[in-house]
Design an enzyme around this catalytic site. Structure first.
Site, PDB file in Angstrom:
ATOM      1  N   SER A 323      32.885  31.838  34.574  1.00 39.43           N
ATOM      2  CA  SER A 323      34.210  31.273  34.361  1.00 39.43           C
ATOM      3  C   SER A 323      35.116  32.172  33.534  1.00 39.43           C
ATOM      4  O   SER A 323      35.571  33.196  34.010  1.00 39.43           O
ATOM      5  CB  SER A 323      34.061  29.886  33.728  1.00 39.43           C
ATOM      6  OG  SER A 323      35.180  29.100  34.036  1.00 39.43           O
ATOM      7  N   ASP A 334      40.110  45.107  37.252  1.00 35.81           N
ATOM      8  CA  ASP A 334      41.297  45.309  38.080  1.00 35.81           C
ATOM      9  C   ASP A 334      42.236  46.357  37.473  1.00 35.81           C
ATOM     10  O   ASP A 334      42.797  47.194  38.191  1.00 35.81           O
ATOM     11  CB  ASP A 334      42.056  43.992  38.257  1.00 35.81           C
ATOM     12  CG  ASP A 334      41.364  43.048  39.233  1.00 35.81           C
ATOM     13  OD1 ASP A 334      40.492  43.514  39.988  1.00 35.81           O
ATOM     14  OD2 ASP A 334      41.691  41.842  39.232  1.00 35.81           O
ATOM     15  N   LYS A 349      31.710  31.228  39.166  1.00 38.39           N
ATOM     16  CA  LYS A 349      32.430  29.965  38.948  1.00 38.39           C
ATOM     17  C   LYS A 349      33.916  30.274  38.808  1.00 38.39           C
ATOM     18  O   LYS A 349      34.347  30.838  37.816  1.00 38.39           O
ATOM     19  CB  LYS A 349      31.935  29.252  37.696  1.00 38.39           C
ATOM     20  CG  LYS A 349      32.672  27.942  37.463  1.00 38.39           C
ATOM     21  CD  LYS A 349      32.388  27.353  36.126  1.00 38.39           C
ATOM     22  CE  LYS A 349      33.246  26.130  35.921  1.00 38.39           C
ATOM     23  NZ  LYS A 349      34.697  26.424  35.952  1.00 38.39           N
TER      24      LYS A 349
END
Length: 604
Positions: A323, A334, A349
């Protein structure tokens, strides 16, 4: 599941190890009386199971039913009863209001297992081994708690800050078992400091004699203060980002050459904290995108252009990083800001849950004073800045290391009714491109080291054994065969221990830093010695969920930790944390390959 709450947490039984240590193990029979020992062991196990189910009340049955109903829609929508919700709030606030005692149930008694800083320790009247037989509120009548469900006893002992509780105990060292001692305690806030972010500095010398310092930060969860309508008082403000900033500043002051952020056991937490923490490593920009059921997309950004730490950074993940951990790792990947190292993927998740406290609604509709707990409902999905969902697939590391977790049935895909993976359009952000140019060389060097490393050879043996175990659906009931397997396993472990003793490991100094120490000048004395003693938790399978408005915390479901009081479980912690050992070497490679302008200077 490794419990987050370590104070006044119910434990249904003590371990066989601890009772033997206390000299009170009722199952210690003569070596020849094997049959009697087996019967005694099995009888006690069945008695414990029967007692557990007899202790369940209407509230427990309601929670089982409503949680099953919520789980039909997705694995992370739940009903949290009052006790479960209180424990969840404590794990987010890292504090509770009580006396500071870890309790366990043993043979019908509520026994003090451990004292933490707080009223119980300050009183100097209680100690581990004392058995609580009655609890009274202030000047009220004592309530007999013998054979009472442990969660109920814990609720009686906890209470608002500044209120009084009276405990009647049988002292552990009492010569007469009829001895009773009454102890008056004033409840106070108990801080769960063991669950805070913490760091250590590893100092080693290279071949040229230069000293290099590496910083390692262990972040167990993304904790943050949340308000709870329980009338017990407001907890001290807590923020993961603020605590991490203190540790990073300390590491910078001590001239570390690079930092490892260990998220291997981090099951999630506050979404807001994950966004803010990402901002410590990047300039302003999108961190995560969220999409609701109607398809509306909101981009959550870091709006602070300042960067606290811009040096070489490695994020260490596992299949249990879930999460909010995946949001942080995905964003740093990224942007090309950090090298991600770990298992084949994180947990996967990628959903957001909202926590709806039910007490205000109940009070509007009736005169009831009961707290019915809370609902945890999935309302959104996470997407990385690049547009890829973390749901099901998780975050794929730049550099994958061998691990038993890679073959275990863990992660979102192993749960019932998970939501599917998908993508949305990428947000606009500026890539730093600090990592991709050096990834091939980092992979090459690590692969060569892993192939030549004895501990990874041991790990590969364990992986092959585990794969055979998964493939073999049968278990031998032949006593001679099982004893032979046990003996072979013990011999293998002993051979490894002996081999490790003969090694000449590089000399290292390790300085452990708590948040309190981070604010002090200089460093504490180095720990005596380290051989990469594993930081891995013994039962490393968090059941990820996500729990408050913009919260994604792993351990909200369970408020009872059950131990088998008959058998001491095999120690699952390896003698060497081989993953961390290799990650440090990878960080040293990253430092060497990085642009000197982006790396904190190695001090000599």
């Amino acid at each position: 599941m490794q419990e987050k709450l370590n104070l006044e947490k119910p434990r249904l039984s003590g371990s066989g190890k601890s009772r033997a240590k206390d000299g009170k193990d009722e199952t210690q029979l003569a070596p020849g009386n094997v049959r009697g020992e087996i019967i005694n062991t099995l009888s006690r196990r069945y008695a414990r199971i029967l007692r557990f189910w007899r202790e369940e009340d209407g509230g427990d049955v309601l929670q089982f039913y409503l949680t099953a109903l919520m789980n039909v829609y997705d694995p992370h929508s739940d009903y949290l009863g009052k006790s479960t919700f209180d424990n969840f709030a404590m794990s987010m606030n890292l504090s509770l209001f009580g006396i500071g005692a870890l309790l366990q149930s043993e043979d019908g008694y509520c026994k003090i297992k451990e004292l933490k800083p707080g009223p119980a320790m300050r009183s100097k009247k209680l100690k581990p081994g004392d058995r609580i037989v009655a609890v009274a509120q202030s000047e009220g009548e004592p309530v007999d708690v013998m054979d009472m469900k442990l969660t109920r006893i814990v609720e009686m002992i906890r209470g608002p800050k500044g209120t009084e509780v009276r405990l009647t105990v049988i002292p552990a060292d009492a010569a007469d078992p009829s001895t009773r001692l009454e102890v008056r305690l004033t409840r106070d806030e108990i801080k769960l400091e063991d669950e805070e972010a913490k760091a250590k500095i590893v100092e080693s010398s290279g071949l040229n004699g230069a000293t290099t310092r590496l910083g390692i930060i262990d972040l167990p969860s993304f904790y943050a203060s949340i308000d709870v309508a329980n009338g017990r008082g407001r907890a001290t403000h807590k923020s993961t980002t603020e605590d991490m900033a203190r540790l990073l500043k300390k590491l910078k002051d001590e001239k570390v050459a690079g930092v490892i952020l260990d998220l291997r056991h981090n099951g999630g937490g506050s979404l807001e904290e994950a966004i803010n923490l990402t901002g410590l490593f990047i300039k302003e920009g999108p961190v995560v995108q969220v999409k609701d059921a109607e398809g509306n997309i909101i981009t959550d950004e870091d709006t602070d252009p300042s960067v606290l730490y811009d040096g070489p950074l490695v994020v260490l993940t596992s299949r249990f990083s879930a999460s909010a951990s995946e949001i942080l790792a995905g964003a740093l990947q990224d942007y090309g800001r950090a090298l991600i190292v770990g298992d084949t993927s994180t947990h996967g998740k990628g959903t957001v849950q909202s926590l709806i406290q039910l007490e205000p609604y109940v009070h509007k509709l009736s005169d009831s004073t009961n707290n019915p707990g809370a609902l945890k409902v999935t309302i959104r999905k996470f997407y990385r800045a690049s547009g890829s969902s973390t749901q099901l697939k998780g975050v794929i590391p730049d550099l994958v290391l061998p691990s038993l977790n890679n073959y275990a049935e863990v992660g979102e895909a192993s749960l019932e009714n998970p939501l599917p993976w998908d993508t949305i359009d990428s947000a606009k952000y500026e890539k730093l491109n600090l990592i991709q140019p050096v990834v091939p060389e980092l992979q090459k060097r690590s692969k060569e080291r892993v192939a030549a490393d004895k501990d990874f050879a041991y790990l590969q043996e364990d992986i092959e054994t585990y794969k055979k175990y998964l493939a073999d659906k049968s278990v031998s009931l032949n006593e001679e065969a099982r004893l032979k397997e046990m003996k072979e396993s013990e011999q293998k472990l002993e051979t490894r221990r002996q081999e490790r003793k003969t090694r000449r490991e590089p000399e290292e100094k390790v300085y452990e830093l708590t948040l309190k120490q981070a604010d002090l000048p200089g460093l504490p004395p180095p720990v005596a010695k380290t051989n990469e003693a594993a930081a891995l938790k013994r039962d490393g399978s968090p059941q990820p969920g996500a729990e408050a408005p913009d919260v994604s915390k792993a351990d909200a479901k369970k408020d009872v930790s059950e131990d088998d009081d008959d058998t001491a479980p095999e120690d699952k912690v390896p003698a060497v944390d081989v993953t961390l050992k290799e990650t440090k070497r990878i960080l040293l490679d990253l430092i060497a390959l990085s642009n000197p302008q982006t790396a904190v200077a190695v001090h000599n």
